[in-house]
Scaffold this motif. Structure first.
Motif, PDB file in Angstrom:
ATOM      1  N   GLY A   9      11.063 -38.359  24.270  1.00 11.76           N
ATOM      2  CA  GLY A   9      10.591 -38.236  22.894  1.00 11.76           C
ATOM      3  C   GLY A   9      10.094 -36.829  22.604  1.00 11.76           C
ATOM      4  N   GLY A  10       9.744 -36.589  21.353  1.00 14.68           N
ATOM      5  CA  GLY A  10       9.214 -35.285  20.993  1.00 14.68           C
ATOM      6  C   GLY A  10       9.232 -35.045  19.503  1.00 14.68           C
ATOM      7  N   LEU A  11       8.960 -33.792  19.142  1.00 12.27           N
ATOM      8  CA  LEU A  11       8.927 -33.365  17.742  1.00 12.27           C
ATOM      9  C   LEU A  11      10.133 -32.468  17.487  1.00 12.27           C
ATOM     10  CD1 LEU A  11       7.569 -32.885  14.984  1.00 12.27           C
ATOM     11  CD2 LEU A  11       6.249 -31.055  16.090  1.00 12.27           C
ATOM     12  N   VAL A  12      10.934 -32.851  16.491  1.00 11.75           N
ATOM     13  CA  VAL A  12      12.111 -32.062  16.124  1.00 11.75           C
ATOM     14  C   VAL A  12      12.176 -31.946  14.612  1.00 11.75           C
ATOM     15  CG1 VAL A  12      13.447 -32.716  18.175  1.00 11.75           C
ATOM     16  CG2 VAL A  12      13.640 -34.058  16.058  1.00 11.75           C
ATOM     17  N   PRO A  87      13.718 -37.713   8.843  1.00  8.70           N
ATOM     18  CA  PRO A  87      12.284 -38.031   8.874  1.00  8.70           C
ATOM     19  C   PRO A  87      12.012 -39.526   8.975  1.00  8.70           C
ATOM     20  CG  PRO A  87      12.691 -36.307   7.277  1.00  8.70           C
ATOM     21  CD  PRO A  87      14.041 -36.767   7.755  1.00  8.70           C
ATOM     22  N   GLU A  88      12.877 -40.334   8.398  1.00 16.60           N
ATOM     23  CA  GLU A  88      12.670 -41.789   8.448  1.00 16.60           C
ATOM     24  C   GLU A  88      12.946 -42.377   9.826  1.00 16.60           C
ATOM     25  OE1 GLU A  88      14.529 -40.088   6.231  1.00 16.60           O
ATOM     26  OE2 GLU A  88      16.358 -41.194   5.687  1.00 16.60           O
ATOM     27  N   ASP A  89      13.430 -41.567  10.757  1.00 12.52           N
ATOM     28  CA  ASP A  89      13.591 -42.008  12.141  1.00 12.52           C
ATOM     29  C   ASP A  89      12.292 -41.875  12.927  1.00 12.52           C
ATOM     30  OD1 ASP A  89      16.811 -40.441  12.113  1.00 12.52           O
ATOM     31  OD2 ASP A  89      16.388 -42.592  11.948  1.00 12.52           O
ATOM     32  N   THR A  90      11.292 -41.279  12.321  1.00 12.76           N
ATOM     33  CA  THR A  90      10.008 -41.103  12.986  1.00 12.76           C
ATOM     34  C   THR A  90       9.386 -42.447  13.325  1.00 12.76           C
ATOM     35  OG1 THR A  90       9.564 -38.971  11.908  1.00 12.76           O
ATOM     36  CG2 THR A  90       7.663 -40.212  12.704  1.00 12.76           C
ATOM     37  N   ALA A  91       9.042 -42.628  14.592  1.00 10.22           N
ATOM     38  CA  ALA A  91       8.486 -43.903  15.060  1.00 10.22           C
ATOM     39  C   ALA A  91       8.174 -43.776  16.550  1.00 10.22           C
ATOM     40  CB  ALA A  91       9.471 -45.039  14.841  1.00 10.22           C
ATOM     41  N   VAL A  92       7.506 -44.787  17.062  1.00 10.18           N
ATOM     42  CA  VAL A  92       7.405 -44.954  18.510  1.00 10.18           C
ATOM     43  C   VAL A  92       8.618 -45.780  18.942  1.00 10.18           C
ATOM     44  CG1 VAL A  92       6.065 -45.843  20.428  1.00 10.18           C
ATOM     45  CG2 VAL A  92       4.898 -44.835  18.456  1.00 10.18           C
ATOM     46  N   GLY A 112       6.572 -46.959  25.482  1.00 14.52           N
ATOM     47  CA  GLY A 112       6.830 -46.328  24.191  1.00 14.52           C
ATOM     48  C   GLY A 112       6.813 -44.813  24.284  1.00 14.52           C
ATOM     49  N   THR A 113       7.662 -44.184  23.482  1.00 14.42           N
ATOM     50  CA  THR A 113       7.695 -42.724  23.413  1.00 14.42           C
ATOM     51  C   THR A 113       7.791 -42.320  21.942  1.00 14.42           C
ATOM     52  OG1 THR A 113       8.799 -40.731  24.261  1.00 14.42           O
ATOM     53  CG2 THR A 113      10.222 -42.598  23.707  1.00 14.42           C
ATOM     54  N   GLN A 114       6.985 -41.338  21.567  1.00 12.41           N
ATOM     55  CA  GLN A 114       6.906 -40.936  20.162  1.00 12.41           C
ATOM     56  C   GLN A 114       8.060 -40.006  19.807  1.00 12.41           C
ATOM     57  OE1 GLN A 114       4.482 -41.759  17.672  1.00 12.41           O
ATOM     58  NE2 GLN A 114       5.986 -40.740  16.338  1.00 12.41           N
ATOM     59  N   VAL A 115       8.711 -40.320  18.698  1.00  9.69           N
ATOM     60  CA  VAL A 115       9.721 -39.442  18.110  1.00  9.69           C
ATOM     61  C   VAL A 115       9.243 -39.075  16.713  1.00  9.69           C
ATOM     62  CG1 VAL A 115      12.080 -39.259  17.241  1.00  9.69           C
ATOM     63  CG2 VAL A 115      11.635 -40.387  19.435  1.00  9.69           C
ATOM     64  N   THR A 116       9.092 -37.786  16.463  1.00  6.62           N
ATOM     65  CA  THR A 116       8.648 -37.304  15.169  1.00  6.62           C
ATOM     66  C   THR A 116       9.669 -36.320  14.626  1.00  6.62           C
ATOM     67  OG1 THR A 116       6.322 -37.529  15.807  1.00  6.62           O
ATOM     68  CG2 THR A 116       6.801 -36.183  13.875  1.00  6.62           C
ATOM     69  N   VAL A 117      10.157 -36.597  13.414  1.00  6.50           N
ATOM     70  CA  VAL A 117      11.160 -35.741  12.786  1.00  6.50           C
ATOM     71  C   VAL A 117      10.547 -35.138  11.540  1.00  6.50           C
ATOM     72  CG1 VAL A 117      13.494 -35.597  11.877  1.00  6.50           C
ATOM     73  CG2 VAL A 117      12.951 -37.290  13.647  1.00  6.50           C
ATOM     74  N   SER A 118      10.435 -33.837  11.518  1.00  8.39           N
ATOM     75  CA  SER A 118       9.851 -33.162  10.360  1.00  8.39           C
ATOM     76  C   SER A 118      10.945 -32.745   9.384  1.00  8.39           C
ATOM     77  CB  SER A 118       9.065 -31.935  10.799  1.00  8.39           C
ATOM     78  OG  SER A 118       9.920 -31.001  11.421  1.00  8.39           O
TER      79      SER A 118
END
Length: 119
Positions: A9-12, A87-92, A112-118
């Motif tokens: 997971g991560g921030l992209v 961005p709507e894919d952002t979730a755990v 769980g792994t956090q995925v954050t889409v900016s």
């Protein structure tokens, strides 16, 4: 018992890609199907994709054409390649393994792994 360990997971930014991995250990012989679920804040956990022991695959409609689920049976690992992230894919994102050899069937979950889409 089955243990599931997720990574990746991560921030992209929107449009970028991520690959999630989930390694299963323990009584992996009992697993019939593995997959990925996700849960955004204030929402219910939902199926993203799963694959069974016959390689039958299901995808959530909104990820079709962007996400690909695959397995490496030798490594007891399931992957989720996520392209063109939104961005709507952002979730755990949670890895899931189903044991259908018992009644009722039993679900195992990763941490769980956090995925954050900016945007």
């Amino acid at each position: 018992q089955v243990q599931l360990v997720e990574s990746g997971g991560g921030l992209v930014q929107a449009g970028e890609s991520l690959r999630l991995s989930c390694a299963a250990s323990g009584s992996t012989w009992s697993i019939n199907r593995m997959g990925w679920y996700r849960q955004a804040p204030g929402s219910q956990r939902e199926l993203v994709a799963n694959i069974d022991h016959r390689d039958n695959i299901n995808y959530k409609d909104s990820v079709k054409g962007r996400f690909t689920i695959s397995t490496d049976n030798a490594k007891n690992t399931v992957y989720l390649q996520m392209n063109s992230l939104k961005p709507e894919d952002t979730a755990v994102y949670y890895c899931n393994a189903e044991d259908m050899s018992i009644e009722p069937p039993y679900d195992y979950w990763g941490q769980g792994t956090q995925v954050t889409v900016s945007s």
